[in-house]
Structure formats: C-alpha cells, structure tokens
Write a protein that holds these residues in place. Structure first.
Motif, short mmCIF file in Angstrom:
data_model
loop_
_atom_site.label_atom_id
_atom_site.label_comp_id
_atom_site.label_asym_id
_atom_site.label_seq_id
_atom_site.Cartn_x
_atom_site.Cartn_y
_atom_site.Cartn_z
N PRO A 184 0.81 -1.23 0.00
CA PRO A 184 0.00 0.00 0.00
C PRO A 184 0.83 1.27 0.00
O PRO A 184 0.43 2.28 -0.58
CB PRO A 184 -0.82 -0.12 1.30
CG PRO A 184 -0.87 -1.59 1.57
CD PRO A 184 0.44 -2.14 1.09
N ALA A 185 2.00 1.22 0.63
CA ALA A 185 2.84 2.41 0.70
C ALA A 185 3.94 2.41 -0.36
O ALA A 185 4.17 3.40 -1.04
CB ALA A 185 3.47 2.52 2.09
N GLY A 186 4.61 1.27 -0.50
CA GLY A 186 5.78 1.20 -1.40
C GLY A 186 5.48 0.69 -2.79
O GLY A 186 6.38 0.65 -3.64
N GLY A 187 4.24 0.28 -3.05
CA GLY A 187 3.89 -0.21 -4.37
C GLY A 187 4.56 -1.54 -4.69
O GLY A 187 4.92 -2.30 -3.79
N VAL A 188 4.76 -1.81 -5.98
CA VAL A 188 5.36 -3.06 -6.41
C VAL A 188 6.79 -3.20 -5.91
O VAL A 188 7.20 -4.26 -5.43
CB VAL A 188 5.32 -3.17 -7.95
CG1 VAL A 188 6.11 -4.39 -8.43
CG2 VAL A 188 3.89 -3.25 -8.46
N ALA A 189 7.55 -2.11 -5.97
CA ALA A 189 8.95 -2.16 -5.53
C ALA A 189 9.03 -2.47 -4.04
O ALA A 189 9.88 -3.27 -3.60
CB ALA A 189 9.64 -0.84 -5.84
N GLY A 190 8.17 -1.85 -3.26
CA GLY A 190 8.18 -2.11 -1.83
C GLY A 190 7.80 -3.53 -1.50
O GLY A 190 8.43 -4.19 -0.64
N ALA A 191 6.78 -4.05 -2.18
CA ALA A 191 6.37 -5.43 -1.95
C ALA A 191 7.46 -6.40 -2.39
O ALA A 191 7.74 -7.39 -1.71
CB ALA A 191 5.07 -5.72 -2.70
N ALA A 192 8.10 -6.12 -3.53
CA ALA A 192 9.15 -7.00 -4.04
C ALA A 192 10.31 -7.08 -3.05
O ALA A 192 10.86 -8.16 -2.81
CB ALA A 192 9.64 -6.51 -5.39
N SER A 193 10.69 -5.95 -2.47
CA SER A 193 11.80 -5.96 -1.52
C SER A 193 11.47 -6.80 -0.29
O SER A 193 12.33 -7.50 0.26
CB SER A 193 12.17 -4.53 -1.11
OG SER A 193 11.10 -3.91 -0.41
#
Length: 229
Positions: free
Chosen positions: A167-176
């Motif tokens: 919700p906060a970091g988008g795809v990049a945040g979820a991927a990390s």
C-alpha cells in the motif's frame, strides 16, 4: 517457488499462462527433434526430469502463498537447453499440482514462468558463457544451478509483488519484502543445489561422457578433460 492454488488474481493467472505457452510449445518441438536425431539421450533426458521432480518437491514454507525449495532445472538446462527444460519443468509442476497439492492448476502458468522458463534460461546462459570462456564445466554448472535457482526466486517475488503491491511502497516495496523473506531460506538452498548439481554432473562426465559430447555439453577445455574429478 510454487505459488499455491487460487492465490493469484484470475487475470494474472491467465496472463502468466499465455506468456508461458509459447515456450512450452517450442520446447516440445525441440524434444521431438532431439529424440529423433539422438535417441541415445532418452535415458539422460528422463533422468534430468526426475532430478527436477525430486529436488523441487523438497519444499520449505516461506512467503505466504508460496514456499522455498531447490528447482533442479540447472542440470537439464546445461545438458539440453532452456526450452527442453521448460517442458520438463512444466510436466513436473503439473504432476506436483495434481498429486502433491504443491502449487496449483490456476497458478501453473506463473510457476512455469519462474521455475521452468526464467531459471533455465539464466542457468543455460551462465553455463554456456563460462564454458565458452574456457572455464571448467564443473564450475560452470555450480554457478548455473545456483544462480538459476536464485533467478527463479527473484521472479516469483516479482510475480507476487505485481499481484499484491504494498500500500505504501507499491510493487517495488512489496518485491523488496518478498525478496528479503525468501532470501533466508533460498540462498542456502541455492548454494546447496549448486554443489549437488556439480557432483551429479561430474558423475555424468565419467559414466555418460559420450552422451554429453553428442549434446555438445563438453567442448573446448571442458571436452579435453576439464570436468573436475
């Protein structure tokens, strides 16, 4: 990195299936040509498929909706190329989904893409690049199997991140986040797979050398006896 049944949105499940289908078709055609022109490699082909099945069935729980495990595709990729390995991986994933409740039918396309397409192409490229540069085949197969495994886990992490962005970091945040959790189990598994695959490859170099030479797996310095003893 099997994503479990029903976990992906329907559009993602269909999309990954459509992306994976051409690779499976190309691999099936390649196998037909291979067994027609080189029937002596049938046993080695079957053994490579069994290696994928056994290793990829050794799963450990990991990210929600998935698991960590060796892939076993590095060996087949080095011996037969990535598209043949795609078919072997697809067959393995289908049987595991039906018989072991490992993965699923709706997520079959996504699992094929990560474990049977991306991983094998990375492994094949590394193996061919290193042996072409004159490095030993045993060293090349270690790095091919290890990095092919890790490429699969990275792909699965991206697939999950695209389906469920943070919700906060988008795809990049979820991927990390997915990558960080997977790494705890997957990095040691990948290194272990690389070592085991190197041992198996060395055995094949001793007892199936004629088949490896017919497949152009041993060439250059490797063909001159560079398979580690």
């Amino acid at each position: 990195m099997h994503i479990m049944e029903g976990y992906l949105p329907a559009t993602h499940a269909v999309g990954w299936g459509l992306v994976s289908a051409p690779f499976v078709i190309a691999g099936a055609r390649r196998i037909v040509t291979l067994v027609r022109d080189k029937p002596e490699v049938k046993l080695l082909l079957a053994a490579s498929g069994a290696y994928v099945f056994v290793l990829s069935a050794l799963k450990l729980p990991s990210v929600t909706g998935s698991c960590s495990h060796p892939t076993g595709t590095g060996l087949a990729s080095a011996l037969f190329g990535p598209t043949v390995t795609t078919v072997l991986g697809a067959i393995v994933l289908l049987f595991q989904a039906l018989l072991l409740a490992h993965g699923g039918l709706t997520t079959l396309g996504a699992n094929i893409f990560s474990m049977a397409i991306v991983g094998p192409f990375v492994a094949w490229g590394i193996f061919r690049g290193m042996t072409g540069a004159g490095l030993s085949a045993a060293l090349a197969i270690f790095f091919a199997a290890t990095l092919g495994d890790l490429a699969t886990y990275v792909t699965t992490s991206l697939q999950l991140a695209i389906a469920f962005p943070d919700p906060a970091g988008g795809v990049a945040g979820a991927a990390s986040k997915f990558l960080g959790i997977f790494a705890i189990t997957q990095i040691p598994l990948a290194i272990s797979e690389g070592l085991l695959t190197a041992v198996v490859f060395n055995m094949l170099g001793r007892y199936s050398r004629s088949e490896l030479l017919s497949l152009n797996v041993l060439r250059g310095r490797a063909a001159a006896g560079k398979v580690a003893s």
